[in-house]
Write a protein that holds these residues in place. Structure first.
Motif, PDB file in Angstrom:
ATOM      1  N   GLY A   1     -12.597  12.684  -4.855  1.00 38.43           N
ATOM      2  CA  GLY A   1     -12.259  14.036  -5.280  1.00 38.43           C
ATOM      3  C   GLY A   1     -10.867  14.409  -4.806  1.00 38.43           C
ATOM      4  O   GLY A   1     -10.173  13.620  -4.167  1.00 38.43           O
ATOM      5  N   ARG A   2     -10.463  15.631  -5.113  1.00 40.00           N
ATOM      6  CA  ARG A   2      -9.130  16.107  -4.726  1.00 40.00           C
ATOM      7  C   ARG A   2      -9.129  16.516  -3.259  1.00 40.00           C
ATOM      8  O   ARG A   2      -9.953  17.314  -2.824  1.00 40.00           O
ATOM      9  N   ILE A   3      -8.182  15.941  -2.519  1.00 38.29           N
ATOM     10  CA  ILE A   3      -7.987  16.311  -1.119  1.00 38.29           C
ATOM     11  C   ILE A   3      -6.813  17.282  -1.102  1.00 38.29           C
ATOM     12  O   ILE A   3      -5.692  16.906  -1.421  1.00 38.29           O
ATOM     13  N   GLU A   4      -7.102  18.521  -0.757  1.00 33.09           N
ATOM     14  CA  GLU A   4      -6.081  19.563  -0.789  1.00 33.09           C
ATOM     15  C   GLU A   4      -5.513  19.809   0.595  1.00 33.09           C
ATOM     16  O   GLU A   4      -6.216  19.760   1.591  1.00 33.09           O
ATOM     17  N   GLY A   5      -4.213  20.063   0.637  1.00 33.35           N
ATOM     18  CA  GLY A   5      -3.553  20.412   1.890  1.00 33.35           C
ATOM     19  C   GLY A   5      -3.449  19.271   2.880  1.00 33.35           C
ATOM     20  O   GLY A   5      -3.493  19.499   4.087  1.00 33.35           O
ATOM     21  N   LEU A   6      -3.282  18.071   2.387  1.00 35.82           N
ATOM     22  CA  LEU A   6      -3.119  16.908   3.264  1.00 35.82           C
ATOM     23  C   LEU A   6      -1.800  17.048   4.023  1.00 35.82           C
ATOM     24  O   LEU A   6      -0.744  17.199   3.415  1.00 35.82           O
ATOM     25  N   SER A   7      -1.848  17.032   5.348  1.00 36.63           N
ATOM     26  CA  SER A   7      -0.651  17.201   6.181  1.00 36.63           C
ATOM     27  C   SER A   7       0.042  15.858   6.364  1.00 36.63           C
ATOM     28  O   SER A   7      -0.484  14.963   7.012  1.00 36.63           O
ATOM     29  N   VAL A   8       1.235  15.749   5.793  1.00 38.86           N
ATOM     30  CA  VAL A   8       2.013  14.515   5.873  1.00 38.86           C
ATOM     31  C   VAL A   8       3.148  14.744   6.868  1.00 38.86           C
ATOM     32  O   VAL A   8       3.968  15.644   6.688  1.00 38.86           O
ATOM     33  N   PRO A   9       3.215  13.942   7.947  1.00 40.90           N
ATOM     34  CA  PRO A   9       4.266  14.149   8.948  1.00 40.90           C
ATOM     35  C   PRO A   9       5.638  13.740   8.414  1.00 40.90           C
ATOM     36  O   PRO A   9       5.753  12.915   7.512  1.00 40.90           O
ATOM     37  N   ARG A  10       6.668  14.348   8.986  1.00 37.76           N
ATOM     38  CA  ARG A  10       8.036  13.987   8.611  1.00 37.76           C
ATOM     39  C   ARG A  10       8.901  13.925   9.862  1.00 37.76           C
ATOM     40  O   ARG A  10       8.547  14.455  10.907  1.00 37.76           O
ATOM     41  N   ASP A  11      10.048  13.262   9.726  1.00 39.06           N
ATOM     42  CA  ASP A  11      10.990  13.159  10.836  1.00 39.06           C
ATOM     43  C   ASP A  11      12.255  13.941  10.489  1.00 39.06           C
ATOM     44  O   ASP A  11      12.461  14.345   9.358  1.00 39.06           O
TER      45      ASP A  11
ATOM     46  N   LYS B   1      15.401  13.044  10.324  1.00 33.43           N
ATOM     47  CA  LYS B   1      16.378  12.382   9.456  1.00 33.43           C
ATOM     48  C   LYS B   1      15.825  12.085   8.068  1.00 33.43           C
ATOM     49  O   LYS B   1      16.565  11.623   7.199  1.00 33.43           O
ATOM     50  N   GLY B   2      14.542  12.315   7.863  1.00 31.46           N
ATOM     51  CA  GLY B   2      13.939  12.066   6.563  1.00 31.46           C
ATOM     52  C   GLY B   2      13.786  10.598   6.220  1.00 31.46           C
ATOM     53  O   GLY B   2      13.719  10.237   5.044  1.00 31.46           O
ATOM     54  N   GLU B   3      13.697   9.755   7.204  1.00 31.88           N
ATOM     55  CA  GLU B   3      13.600   8.310   6.979  1.00 31.88           C
ATOM     56  C   GLU B   3      12.164   7.806   6.971  1.00 31.88           C
ATOM     57  O   GLU B   3      11.897   6.715   6.490  1.00 31.88           O
ATOM     58  N   PHE B   4      11.231   8.590   7.503  1.00 33.51           N
ATOM     59  CA  PHE B   4       9.844   8.130   7.577  1.00 33.51           C
ATOM     60  C   PHE B   4       9.176   8.247   6.212  1.00 33.51           C
ATOM     61  O   PHE B   4       9.279   9.251   5.528  1.00 33.51           O
ATOM     62  N   GLN B   5       8.463   7.178   5.830  1.00 31.40           N
ATOM     63  CA  GLN B   5       7.657   7.170   4.610  1.00 31.40           C
ATOM     64  C   GLN B   5       6.336   6.489   4.927  1.00 31.40           C
ATOM     65  O   GLN B   5       6.321   5.345   5.365  1.00 31.40           O
TER      66      GLN B   5
ATOM     67  N   ARG C   1      13.355  12.367  15.691  1.00 33.46           N
ATOM     68  CA  ARG C   1      12.019  12.694  16.202  1.00 33.46           C
ATOM     69  C   ARG C   1      11.237  13.462  15.156  1.00 33.46           C
ATOM     70  O   ARG C   1      11.733  13.721  14.067  1.00 33.46           O
ATOM     71  N   ARG C   2      10.025  13.837  15.488  1.00 34.37           N
ATOM     72  CA  ARG C   2       9.157  14.528  14.529  1.00 34.37           C
ATOM     73  C   ARG C   2       9.757  15.852  14.088  1.00 34.37           C
ATOM     74  O   ARG C   2      10.490  16.493  14.827  1.00 34.37           O
ATOM     75  N   ASN C   3       9.386  16.254  12.865  1.00 36.57           N
ATOM     76  CA  ASN C   3       9.878  17.521  12.339  1.00 36.57           C
ATOM     77  C   ASN C   3       8.790  18.207  11.518  1.00 36.57           C
ATOM     78  O   ASN C   3       8.978  18.555  10.367  1.00 36.57           O
TER      79      ASN C   3
ATOM     80  N   LEU D   1       8.706   6.016  15.087  1.00 37.58           N
ATOM     81  CA  LEU D   1       9.695   6.604  15.990  1.00 37.58           C
ATOM     82  C   LEU D   1       9.857   5.786  17.271  1.00 37.58           C
ATOM     83  O   LEU D   1      10.967   5.689  17.802  1.00 37.58           O
ATOM     84  N   GLU D   2       8.779   5.193  17.764  1.00 36.17           N
ATOM     85  CA  GLU D   2       8.867   4.408  18.999  1.00 36.17           C
ATOM     86  C   GLU D   2       9.541   3.059  18.775  1.00 36.17           C
ATOM     87  O   GLU D   2      10.364   2.644  19.576  1.00 36.17           O
ATOM     88  N   MET D   3       9.201   2.387  17.710  1.00 32.37           N
ATOM     89  CA  MET D   3       9.687   1.022  17.486  1.00 32.37           C
ATOM     90  C   MET D   3      10.982   0.979  16.684  1.00 32.37           C
ATOM     91  O   MET D   3      11.959   0.375  17.090  1.00 32.37           O
ATOM     92  N   GLU D   4      10.985   1.611  15.531  1.00 32.16           N
ATOM     93  CA  GLU D   4      12.105   1.462  14.610  1.00 32.16           C
ATOM     94  C   GLU D   4      13.271   2.402  14.914  1.00 32.16           C
ATOM     95  O   GLU D   4      14.401   2.110  14.567  1.00 32.16           O
TER      96      GLU D   4
END
Length: 110
Positions: A62-72, A74-78, A48-50, A38-41
């Motif tokens: 092992g399985r990592i459950e409930g991993l919080s993945v941030p999103r923006d 516009k949906g452009e962040f990957q 902004r964050r969403n 968000l700062e550079m690109e």
């Protein structure tokens, strides 16, 4: 007999601690990634964050459950840690290939 039960409990606690550590570090890396994104690109845009979405990820720890993945917004962040619909890391495929190369049959691998 009670020693083996306590050893199993200890191993479970250790595995849970390792998975929690890996989860925290992955989430920290993704927070830094979206901040940099968000700062550079996205400088000069209204993007902004969403919040976050949650996903499970199978790893060699092992399985990592409930991993919080941030999103923006516009949906452009990957994130660079995994692809959009990836649910497990490549360790399983590598292990299967190595077992097959070492002479195990497909029935034994299954």
């Amino acid at each position: 007999m009670s020693k083996s039960i306590s050893n199993i409990d200890w191993m479970n606690q250790l595995e849970n601690a390792i998975r929690q550590f890996v989860k925290e570090k992955l989430e920290l890396i993704m927070k830094e990634e979206i901040q940099t994104f968000l700062e550079m690109e996205q400088e000069g845009t209204s993007n902004r964050r969403n919040g976050y979405y949650h996903r499970n990820l199978d790893t060699q720890y092992g399985r990592i459950e409930g991993l919080s993945v941030p999103r923006d917004r516009k949906g452009e962040f990957q994130t660079q840690l995994f692809t959009p619909y990836q649910r497990h890391t490549g360790w399983l495929e590598e292990a299967i290939i190595k077992m097959y190369q070492s002479g195990m049959s497909t029935r034994e691998i299954g």
